[in-house]
Design an enzyme around this catalytic site. Structure first.
Site, short mmCIF file in Angstrom:
data_model
loop_
_atom_site.label_atom_id
_atom_site.label_comp_id
_atom_site.label_asym_id
_atom_site.label_seq_id
_atom_site.Cartn_x
_atom_site.Cartn_y
_atom_site.Cartn_z
N GLY A 21 0.83 -1.22 0.00
CA GLY A 21 0.00 0.00 0.00
C GLY A 21 0.86 1.25 0.00
O GLY A 21 0.56 2.21 0.71
N ALA A 22 1.92 1.24 -0.81
CA ALA A 22 2.92 2.31 -0.73
C ALA A 22 2.75 3.39 -1.78
O ALA A 22 3.63 4.22 -1.95
CB ALA A 22 4.32 1.69 -0.83
N GLY A 25 -0.17 8.02 1.07
CA GLY A 25 -0.32 7.97 2.53
C GLY A 25 0.98 7.59 3.25
O GLY A 25 2.09 7.88 2.77
N GLY A 27 2.36 4.77 3.68
CA GLY A 27 3.19 3.80 2.95
C GLY A 27 4.14 4.48 1.98
O GLY A 27 5.31 4.08 1.87
N SER A 138 -3.06 0.04 14.94
CA SER A 138 -3.66 1.30 15.35
C SER A 138 -3.94 1.25 16.85
O SER A 138 -4.19 0.17 17.41
CB SER A 138 -4.98 1.49 14.59
N TYR A 164 -12.97 -2.57 11.82
CA TYR A 164 -11.61 -1.97 11.78
C TYR A 164 -10.88 -2.27 13.09
O TYR A 164 -9.74 -2.74 13.08
CB TYR A 164 -11.69 -0.46 11.57
#
Ligand SMILES: NC(=O)c1ccc[n+]([C@@H]2O[C@H](COP(=O)([O-])OP(=O)(O)OC[C@H]3O[C@@H](n4cnc5c(N)ncnc54)[C@H](OP(=O)(O)O)[C@@H]3O)[C@@H](O)[C@H]2O)c1
Length: 286
Positions: A21-22, A25, A27, A138, A164
């Site tokens: 996911g780079a 954001g 990442g 998180s 989540y």
């Protein structure tokens, strides 16, 4: 330690890192900084063209490859094409409070993106990993409640934030059990957790229930949020360390080794979750 910045990154020349996911954001910042410090950074992303554009012109060596962590075939293809050592795997890709949806494998999209896909990816790549696996979790894992009988939200009414929080607790427990297995096997590889605090990325843009949208004064810039991930990926921290902002509530500030929530330290639950997750992956393959 609270004053640690990207200037404190070690020389990473000769090291290979995967960041999922780079393309944007946290990442993207993580990939950018690790490459600036000398690492060869492989970006595992859904949109290869967008990620290539995002790193174009940045200093360092980037290799952009297709990876949808919510699609188990894509995870298998990414891992199956890997050859050579992988020093650090950063499981960063994630979604938050998204509407109920099923993946191509018939799995819950949010749980698979945040936990089940990274679980499979990590297990498939683990034989290549020389240094560590970083799992981005998180502080909301502290509110997570896991229903191991219905990990994938089949029989319960789906709730985006609950899914989540549960997925991020699953990430913490995955790290705990992974470290136990690595230790039992006499492996030097570490499993490390990173919590960005609350960083102003696009993660919560659509979510009405999230504090990012309501309490900006509690939040980190994306650059600050990524520091915990970068520290977890490079500092000499113990196995299963939980790295997060040093400030009150672990929400803001420089990276420090903190403590996961109580449920995240439950070794028996972690073992049962491992089996439940492996069961989901096996069932999806049938
Ligand atoms: N920001 C915060 O305050 C905060 C706090 C705690 C934890 N985190 C965690 O930090 C991580 C990064 O979040 P962020 O804040 O940087 O959010 P973001 O800006 O929304 O970025 C999320 C990234 O994940 C990627 N992604 C989503 N689903 C994917 C999939 N199925 N396969 C591959 N990549 C996928 C996205 O790629 P696309 O461009 O393809 O959508 C994007 O690059 C997440 O795990 C998140 O839970 C963030």
């Amino acid at each position: 330690m609270a004053k640690w910045t990207t200037d404190d990154l070690p020389d990473l020349t000769g090291r290979t890192v995967v960041v999922t996911g780079a393309g944007r954001g946290l990442g993207l910042i993580t990939a950018r900084e690790l490459a600036r410090a000398g690492a060869r950074v492989v970006l595992g992303v859904r949109d290869v063209g967008k990620a290539r554009a995002a790193v174009a012109g940045l200093p360092g060596t980037f290799d952009v490859r297709p990876l949808d962590v919510a699609d188990l075939a894509s995870v298998r293809a990414f891992a199956g094409s890997w050859s050579g050592p992988l020093d650090v795997l950063v499981n960063n890709a994630g979604v938050m409070d998204v509407p109920a949806a099923r993946t191509a494998d018939g799995l819950d999209r949010q749980t698979t993106t945040n936990h089940t896909g990274p679980f499979l990816l990590t297990n498939l790549l683990l034989g290549h990993v020389t240094d560590r696996v970083v799992h981005v979790t998180s502080q909301l894992h502290r509110r997570g409640e896991l229903d191991l009988g219905d990990l994938d939200w089949r029989t319960r009414a789906y709730h985006g934030m609950a899914a989540y929080q549960a997925s991020k607790l699953a990430v913490v427990l995955f790290s705990l059990e992974l470290q136990r297995r690595l230790d039992a096997a006499g492996s030097p590889v570490r499993s490390v957790l990173a919590s960005p605090g609350i960083a102003r990325t696009a993660l919560a843009a659509h979510s009405r229930s999230n504090v990012v949208n309501r309490f900006r004064f509690l939040t980190n810039s994306p650059e600050q949020g990524a520091l915990s991930v970068l520290y977890a990926a490079t500092a000499d921290v113990p196995g299963n360390a939980y790295v997060g902002p040093a400030g009150p509530g672990g929400l803001r500030g420089g990276p420090a080794v903190r403590r996961a929530g109580k449920a995240g330290l439950d070794a028996a639950l972690a073992r049962r979750l491992w089996d439940a997750t492996a069961g989901l992956v096996e069932a999806a393959a049938r």
